[in-house]
Scaffold this active site. Structure first.
Site, short mmCIF file in Angstrom:
data_model
loop_
_atom_site.label_atom_id
_atom_site.label_comp_id
_atom_site.label_asym_id
_atom_site.label_seq_id
_atom_site.Cartn_x
_atom_site.Cartn_y
_atom_site.Cartn_z
N HIS A 205 23.70 18.72 -74.45
CA HIS A 205 23.07 18.50 -75.75
C HIS A 205 22.56 17.07 -75.82
CE1 HIS A 205 25.13 21.95 -78.21
NE2 HIS A 205 24.61 22.38 -77.07
N GLU B 116 22.83 14.54 -78.10
CA GLU B 116 23.78 13.48 -78.43
C GLU B 116 24.75 13.25 -77.27
OE1 GLU B 116 23.00 15.90 -82.26
OE2 GLU B 116 23.29 16.32 -80.14
N CYS C 124 26.13 19.30 -83.54
CA CYS C 124 26.84 20.58 -83.51
C CYS C 124 28.33 20.38 -83.77
CB CYS C 124 26.62 21.30 -82.19
SG CYS C 124 27.42 20.53 -80.77
N CYS D 187 29.30 18.04 -80.14
CA CYS D 187 28.67 16.72 -80.30
C CYS D 187 29.32 15.95 -81.44
CB CYS D 187 27.17 16.87 -80.52
SG CYS D 187 26.33 17.45 -79.01
#
Length: 163
Positions: free
Chosen positions: A65, A67, A93, A103
């Site tokens: 992801h 981040e 998330c 995240c």
């Protein structure tokens, strides 16, 4: 409570937040489209308004992801993280299927004290994202700029047109 009026916070002005968030939104367009994941961009900026790292979804592997990617570039004990802001095109998330930590959990563990994002994660892939709530419960300032949402939605048209 999420701040949507991001006047002057943590030494940054609304304009500076908008500039960094715009960069994060632009990074979302670099993501290889996936039928099961959002295109997200993220930028980490230190307290002196200098970029520390950036990332986008699926930039290093097919399940990373944005981040997470930016945080991995710095390592968990980077000395500037406690004063940093992470800008993300999408609400971080709160649930991950592909990794043990979301995240939101990674941001909390990093020591970052401020999160600025553009679009709340819709209940498309995850029933009820709780990123904002979890970050705020951890004492992290969360600022939303919903006026960027349409740009983030455009970068995610591959998912949204299937609804």
């Amino acid at each position: 409570m999420t701040t949507t009026d991001a006047s002057h916070r943590a030494g940054r002005t609304r304009g500076e937040d908008r500039e960094w968030l715009s960069t994060a939104v632009d990074l979302a367009w670099r993501c290889p489209p996936s039928p099961s994941a959002f295109n997200v961009g993220a930028v980490i900026v230190d307290a002196d308004d200098r970029e520390l790292a950036r990332g986008w979804s699926r930039d290093t592997d097919e399940t990373v992801h944005a981040e997470e990617s930016a945080l991995l570039r710095l390592g968990p004990d980077h000395p500037r993280l406690p004063g940093a802001t992470i800008y993300s095109s999408l609400e971080p998330c709160s649930v991950r299927r592909s990794r043990p930590a979301s995240c939101t959990q990674l941001i909390i563990a990093s020591g970052i004290r401020r999160v600025v994002f553009a679009w709340r994660e819709p209940s498309l892939l995850v029933e009820d994202c709780q990123g904002v709530e979890q970050l705020e419960a951890a004492g992290i300032e969360v600022i939303e700029f919903p006026e960027f949402a349409a740009q983030v939605q455009a970068a995610n048209a591959h998912l949204l047109r299937e609804q």
